[in-house]
Design an enzyme around this catalytic site. Sequence first.
Site, PDB file in Angstrom:
ATOM      1  N   LEU A  73       0.857  -1.181   0.000  1.00  0.00           N
ATOM      2  CA  LEU A  73       0.000   0.000   0.000  1.00  0.00           C
ATOM      3  C   LEU A  73       0.894   1.231   0.000  1.00  0.00           C
ATOM      4  O   LEU A  73       1.967   1.236   0.612  1.00  0.00           O
ATOM      5  CB  LEU A  73      -0.893   0.034   1.247  1.00  0.00           C
ATOM      6  CG  LEU A  73      -2.107  -0.899   1.285  1.00  0.00           C
ATOM      7  CD1 LEU A  73      -2.721  -0.885   2.683  1.00  0.00           C
ATOM      8  CD2 LEU A  73      -3.145  -0.503   0.251  1.00  0.00           C
ATOM      9  N   ASP A  74       0.455   2.295  -0.679  1.00  0.00           N
ATOM     10  CA  ASP A  74       1.180   3.555  -0.623  1.00  0.00           C
ATOM     11  C   ASP A  74       1.280   4.016   0.829  1.00  0.00           C
ATOM     12  O   ASP A  74       0.397   3.700   1.648  1.00  0.00           O
ATOM     13  CB  ASP A  74       0.454   4.629  -1.434  1.00  0.00           C
ATOM     14  CG  ASP A  74       0.500   4.355  -2.931  1.00  0.00           C
ATOM     15  OD1 ASP A  74       1.385   3.607  -3.372  1.00  0.00           O
ATOM     16  OD2 ASP A  74      -0.357   4.906  -3.654  1.00  0.00           O
ATOM     17  N   PRO A  75       2.326   4.784   1.177  1.00  0.00           N
ATOM     18  CA  PRO A  75       2.419   5.298   2.552  1.00  0.00           C
ATOM     19  C   PRO A  75       1.153   6.022   3.007  1.00  0.00           C
ATOM     20  O   PRO A  75       0.724   5.871   4.158  1.00  0.00           O
ATOM     21  CB  PRO A  75       3.617   6.249   2.474  1.00  0.00           C
ATOM     22  CG  PRO A  75       4.479   5.654   1.416  1.00  0.00           C
ATOM     23  CD  PRO A  75       3.515   5.124   0.384  1.00  0.00           C
TER      24      PRO A  75
END
Length: 356
Positions: A73-75
Amino acid sequence: MPKVGSSTVNCLFGIIKPSGPASMSVVNSLKPLLSSSSLFYAENLKSKKGGNSKKFSKRSLKHMIKIGTGGTLDPLADGVLVLGIGEGTKQLGKFLDCVKEYQTTCLLGCETDTYDSQGIRVREAPWSHVTRTKIEQVLDSFRGEIMQTPPIFSALKMDGRPLYEYAREGIPLPKPIPPRKVTVHSLEVVDWLEGHSHQYQWPEKTMSATAKQKLKQAVAGITGSASSTALDDDPDPKSSTDDTDGGDDDKPHPPAFILKMTVSGGTYVRSIAHDIGHAVGSAAYVVTLTRLRQGDFTLSPEKDRDKSCVPWEVFEQAIKENENDEETADKDEQGHRKWENEVLDKLVLYEPSNSS
């Protein structure tokens, strides 16, 4: 609760990733904790430095359990993150292509280089003409099988380099970013937030002339680039600012809209938000993103086969206990700590002998 033996537990389980850290940062912070547990790897209890279960020497790092994710997942994003332990990592591939469900908040009137709030502002666009109805009217073109071009600020590789390196270093792309076929099974607007009903603001930082020139160099000669609109001149600022309420210091207060979608693997939610912004004659980027479901792992179990996930707060507390003194942590009659019972309650065992 599944029955486990004293050897390595090969399994899958889901955690609720918090917004902020990268997925691998989360994994790296969990690895010492999981490796200190006889639940996952009893042999580790014999390999700890000086018998202290919370400390690992460089030599003992090789005894860390094997752990992987079923897609990062993106930050910025939070929500379901599937982990595989030991031989369970062999099952993670199926989570890359499985159906996933997301909810995202998108802010109008601005475009960022990364298509989300962690990027910098590269373009402003009119937004006062956009309504919830206008957003809903364009959604049909984003449902079903669509061709989607990933953003240039992504980790996808071209000729061995991540795309974002081309953009940041001004290296011309050797070829256009190839669009990919993805499937949007469902897509709907679940809420509309008027400008003063939310706290979201456009990024203060704007793209410098040098950075913009490098981006131009990266996409030079490629027509229809996914990033070409980022290089457009800003429109008349009066057309993109709603002053009907006498807003303070002329700061824009554009509305935001919340989307809920079920999509195939490989779909970029950021690109959907970005493209919807263009479809309504404006711009939009993601300010919140939650993965609600990944395969059978979900934040809200509804079906018998659904698997719930371990809240990150459970691990945060366990990590603190390990840093202080693991031996003082509360354990049940089986010798399990709270976090171990939480994982036991939610894990899916994987038996290597049954694999093909």
